[in-house]
Scaffold this motif. Structure first.
Motif, PDB file in Angstrom:
ATOM      1  N   ILE A 128      51.736  44.199  50.454  1.00  0.00           N
ATOM      2  CA  ILE A 128      51.347  43.489  49.649  1.00  0.00           C
ATOM      3  C   ILE A 128      50.967  44.492  48.496  1.00  0.00           C
ATOM      4  O   ILE A 128      49.952  44.770  48.311  1.00  0.00           O
ATOM      5  CB  ILE A 128      50.266  42.289  49.087  1.00  0.00           C
ATOM      6  CG1 ILE A 128      51.398  40.786  49.670  1.00  0.00           C
ATOM      7  CG2 ILE A 128      50.390  41.891  47.617  1.00  0.00           C
ATOM      8  CD1 ILE A 128      50.630  39.750  49.669  1.00  0.00           C
ATOM      9  N   LEU A 129      51.784  44.824  47.804  1.00  0.00           N
ATOM     10  CA  LEU A 129      51.842  45.973  46.415  1.00  0.00           C
ATOM     11  C   LEU A 129      50.936  45.553  45.609  1.00  0.00           C
ATOM     12  O   LEU A 129      52.042  44.775  44.648  1.00  0.00           O
ATOM     13  CB  LEU A 129      52.742  47.267  46.029  1.00  0.00           C
ATOM     14  CG  LEU A 129      52.346  47.916  48.200  1.00  0.00           C
ATOM     15  CD1 LEU A 129      53.728  48.944  47.759  1.00  0.00           C
ATOM     16  CD2 LEU A 129      51.196  48.396  48.960  1.00  0.00           C
ATOM     17  N   LEU A 130      50.319  45.202  44.807  1.00  0.00           N
ATOM     18  CA  LEU A 130      50.154  44.681  43.385  1.00  0.00           C
ATOM     19  C   LEU A 130      50.377  45.647  42.499  1.00  0.00           C
ATOM     20  O   LEU A 130      49.368  46.590  41.490  1.00  0.00           O
ATOM     21  CB  LEU A 130      48.683  44.365  43.479  1.00  0.00           C
ATOM     22  CG  LEU A 130      48.419  43.733  44.051  1.00  0.00           C
ATOM     23  CD1 LEU A 130      46.789  42.962  43.630  1.00  0.00           C
ATOM     24  CD2 LEU A 130      48.740  42.233  43.658  1.00  0.00           C
ATOM     25  N   THR A 131      51.779  45.837  41.359  1.00  0.00           N
ATOM     26  CA  THR A 131      52.092  46.630  41.217  1.00  0.00           C
ATOM     27  C   THR A 131      52.017  46.340  39.156  1.00  0.00           C
ATOM     28  O   THR A 131      51.164  45.508  39.031  1.00  0.00           O
ATOM     29  CB  THR A 131      53.835  46.415  40.532  1.00  0.00           C
ATOM     30  OG1 THR A 131      54.182  45.483  40.356  1.00  0.00           O
ATOM     31  CG2 THR A 131      54.417  46.595  42.051  1.00  0.00           C
ATOM     32  N   LYS A 132      51.566  48.183  38.074  1.00  0.00           N
ATOM     33  CA  LYS A 132      51.492  47.663  37.516  1.00  0.00           C
ATOM     34  C   LYS A 132      50.076  47.034  37.028  1.00  0.00           C
ATOM     35  O   LYS A 132      49.392  46.800  35.990  1.00  0.00           O
ATOM     36  CB  LYS A 132      51.885  47.204  36.475  1.00  0.00           C
ATOM     37  CG  LYS A 132      53.245  46.467  36.385  1.00  0.00           C
ATOM     38  CD  LYS A 132      54.809  46.024  35.965  1.00  0.00           C
ATOM     39  CE  LYS A 132      56.013  45.943  35.798  1.00  0.00           C
ATOM     40  NZ  LYS A 132      57.382  45.487  35.180  1.00  0.00           N
ATOM     41  N   CYS A 133      49.152  47.269  37.880  1.00  0.00           N
ATOM     42  CA  CYS A 133      47.504  47.030  37.889  1.00  0.00           C
ATOM     43  C   CYS A 133      47.195  47.958  36.692  1.00  0.00           C
ATOM     44  O   CYS A 133      45.870  47.330  36.199  1.00  0.00           O
ATOM     45  CB  CYS A 133      46.948  47.472  39.231  1.00  0.00           C
ATOM     46  SG  CYS A 133      46.980  49.492  39.385  1.00  0.00           S
ATOM     47  N   ASP A 134      47.327  49.133  35.778  1.00  0.00           N
ATOM     48  CA  ASP A 134      46.124  48.874  35.353  1.00  0.00           C
ATOM     49  C   ASP A 134      47.152  48.595  33.928  1.00  0.00           C
ATOM     50  O   ASP A 134      46.625  48.328  33.087  1.00  0.00           O
ATOM     51  CB  ASP A 134      47.338  50.689  34.776  1.00  0.00           C
ATOM     52  CG  ASP A 134      45.971  52.332  35.632  1.00  0.00           C
ATOM     53  OD1 ASP A 134      45.878  51.488  36.691  1.00  0.00           O
ATOM     54  OD2 ASP A 134      46.711  53.127  35.823  1.00  0.00           O
ATOM     55  N   LEU A 135      47.942  47.885  33.768  1.00  0.00           N
ATOM     56  CA  LEU A 135      48.331  46.563  32.580  1.00  0.00           C
ATOM     57  C   LEU A 135      47.178  45.423  32.774  1.00  0.00           C
ATOM     58  O   LEU A 135      47.369  44.613  31.683  1.00  0.00           O
ATOM     59  CB  LEU A 135      49.146  46.113  32.833  1.00  0.00           C
ATOM     60  CG  LEU A 135      50.892  47.673  32.282  1.00  0.00           C
ATOM     61  CD1 LEU A 135      51.940  47.213  32.245  1.00  0.00           C
ATOM     62  CD2 LEU A 135      49.965  48.272  30.939  1.00  0.00           C
ATOM     63  N   ALA A 136      46.896  44.991  34.347  1.00  0.00           N
ATOM     64  CA  ALA A 136      46.104  43.778  33.986  1.00  0.00           C
ATOM     65  C   ALA A 136      44.462  43.783  34.198  1.00  0.00           C
ATOM     66  O   ALA A 136      44.097  45.838  33.891  1.00  0.00           O
ATOM     67  CB  ALA A 136      46.311  43.143  36.319  1.00  0.00           C
ATOM     68  N   ASP A 137      44.336  42.951  33.830  1.00  0.00           N
ATOM     69  CA  ASP A 137      41.982  43.289  33.667  1.00  0.00           C
ATOM     70  C   ASP A 137      41.641  43.224  35.212  1.00  0.00           C
ATOM     71  O   ASP A 137      42.180  43.263  36.245  1.00  0.00           O
ATOM     72  CB  ASP A 137      41.885  41.541  34.066  1.00  0.00           C
ATOM     73  CG  ASP A 137      40.244  41.686  33.453  1.00  0.00           C
ATOM     74  OD1 ASP A 137      39.666  42.331  34.243  1.00  0.00           O
ATOM     75  OD2 ASP A 137      40.514  40.391  32.853  1.00  0.00           O
ATOM     76  N   GLY A 138      41.115  44.691  34.856  1.00  0.00           N
ATOM     77  CA  GLY A 138      40.373  45.348  36.800  1.00  0.00           C
ATOM     78  C   GLY A 138      39.802  43.972  37.074  1.00  0.00           C
ATOM     79  O   GLY A 138      39.852  44.246  38.630  1.00  0.00           O
ATOM     80  N   ARG A 139      38.782  43.341  36.821  1.00  0.00           N
ATOM     81  CA  ARG A 139      38.163  42.576  37.303  1.00  0.00           C
ATOM     82  C   ARG A 139      38.809  41.619  37.658  1.00  0.00           C
ATOM     83  O   ARG A 139      38.736  41.479  39.380  1.00  0.00           O
ATOM     84  CB  ARG A 139      37.356  42.098  36.721  1.00  0.00           C
ATOM     85  CG  ARG A 139      36.801  41.004  37.214  1.00  0.00           C
ATOM     86  CD  ARG A 139      35.103  40.269  36.371  1.00  0.00           C
ATOM     87  NE  ARG A 139      36.072  38.859  34.833  1.00  0.00           N
ATOM     88  CZ  ARG A 139      36.538  38.003  35.366  1.00  0.00           C
ATOM     89  NH1 ARG A 139      36.558  37.503  36.736  1.00  0.00           N
ATOM     90  NH2 ARG A 139      37.369  37.036  34.253  1.00  0.00           N
ATOM     91  N   VAL A 140      40.541  40.903  37.231  1.00  0.00           N
ATOM     92  CA  VAL A 140      40.644  40.044  38.258  1.00  0.00           C
ATOM     93  C   VAL A 140      41.653  40.345  39.061  1.00  0.00           C
ATOM     94  O   VAL A 140      42.149  40.317  40.432  1.00  0.00           O
ATOM     95  CB  VAL A 140      41.429  39.260  37.171  1.00  0.00           C
ATOM     96  CG1 VAL A 140      42.456  38.292  37.650  1.00  0.00           C
ATOM     97  CG2 VAL A 140      40.430  38.557  35.876  1.00  0.00           C
TER      98      VAL A 140
END
Length: 299
Positions: A55-67
């Motif tokens: 699983i690759l969680l894309t656009k991770c820099d747009l998401a809350d880092g802690r979450v």
């Protein structure tokens, strides 16, 4: 009310994916880091049929880092390999190949017993529309090999793309699923840009975003739009206040709700509101517990 559609091209795409799976050694399942389970096709396990997967969680820099970390722990607890990546910055992309080699070690060992020393492999890239499949492939290939866009449905065909000496990727059209039983899932997907704007009205999507931000990210909402005492405002009042602040007005000074809604949606998607996650693991755990309780009462 469930949101339902299943365009013919989605059914065709599924058949094509199932055919190409026979040629792939591993599957890259791309999920939007801002809404991993809402952006996960619930038919994917059935489609993949036990194939090795990461699983690759894309656009991770747009998401809350802690979450992001909470979601990584969530999937790891299920025994699934997972990496956060961002195709725009390249974050995490260099970890994909080593992760694949680890997952495919049994396959390589099996080949060696047959006298085949090749460590080449093929990966099938799967995910819903606009999750970043083409952008990730372009980053891995270090050149523009596929067409990208900020709207769903850009990838129309399937193509094998060589990456380095050992990896070959197949980009595929995004596959949605027949219906969303939970309206919130459809709204999250619309907020992220995964489904076309014709499916849900933009003002409805913007109101969902504002109410969500008020609950989960009130500081980000207040800071971006210079609002005070937002705790007393509902979604409509927030939209009106933002419209006034940003000059989204019609003749006579009335609020231009359409323009304001477009503004809110754009600023969420582009990250101008900050790093925002649209769902948390505990949200789904609560839903699963409620569903289990309902099933128990029905038995």
């Amino acid at each position: 009310m469930a949101i339902q559609w299943f365009p013919g091209h989605m059914a065709k795409a599924r058949r094509q994916v199932e055919e190409k799976l026979k040629l792939a050694d591993i599957v890259f399942e791309l999920l939007d880091a801002r809404l991993p389970l809402s952006s996960r096709n619930p038919m994917m396990d059935e489609i993949i049929q036990g194939k090795s997967r990461i699983i690759l969680l894309t656009k991770c820099d747009l998401a809350d880092g802690r979450v992001n970390q909470d979601w990584i722990s969530y999937f790891q607890a299920q025994g699934v390999a997972v990496l956060p990546v961002d195709a725009q910055t390249g974050k995490g992309v260099n970890q994909i190949l080593p992760a694949c080699e680890t997952l495919l070690a049994p396959l390589f060992a099996k080949r060696e017993k047959k006298g085949i020393k090749s460590r080449k492999f093929r990966a099938l890239v799967l995910g819903i529309p606009n999750v970043g499949k083409s952008s990730l492939i372009n980053r891995l290939a270090r050149r523009s090999k596929t067409v990208t866009g900020d709207r769903p449905g850009v990838t129309k065909a399937q193509q094998w793309i060589r990456v380095g000496k050992n990896m070959e990727l197949l980009d595929t059209p995004g596959i949605l699923w027949p219906k969303f039983d939970d309206p919130a899932t459809g709204l999250r997907l619309a907020a992220s840009g995964a489904i076309k704007e014709e499916i849900l009205p933009t003002d409805e999507v913007a109101l969902y975003i504002l109410n969500y931000l008020k609950e989960r990210y009130p500081e980000a909402l207040a800071k971006r739009y210079k609002l005070e005492q937002i705790g007393d405002l509902d979604g409509i009042s927030l939209m009106e206040a933002i419209g006034k602040r940003r000059g989204c007005l019609l003749r006579g000074g009335t609020i231009d709700y359409d323009k304001t809604a477009d503004l809110v949606i754009h600023e969420l998607r582009s990250g101008l509101l900050g790093r925002i996650s649209l769902e948390f693991p505990e949200d789904w755990r609560e839903e699963e517990e409620m569903k289990d309780e309902g099933d128990d009462r029905g038995n």
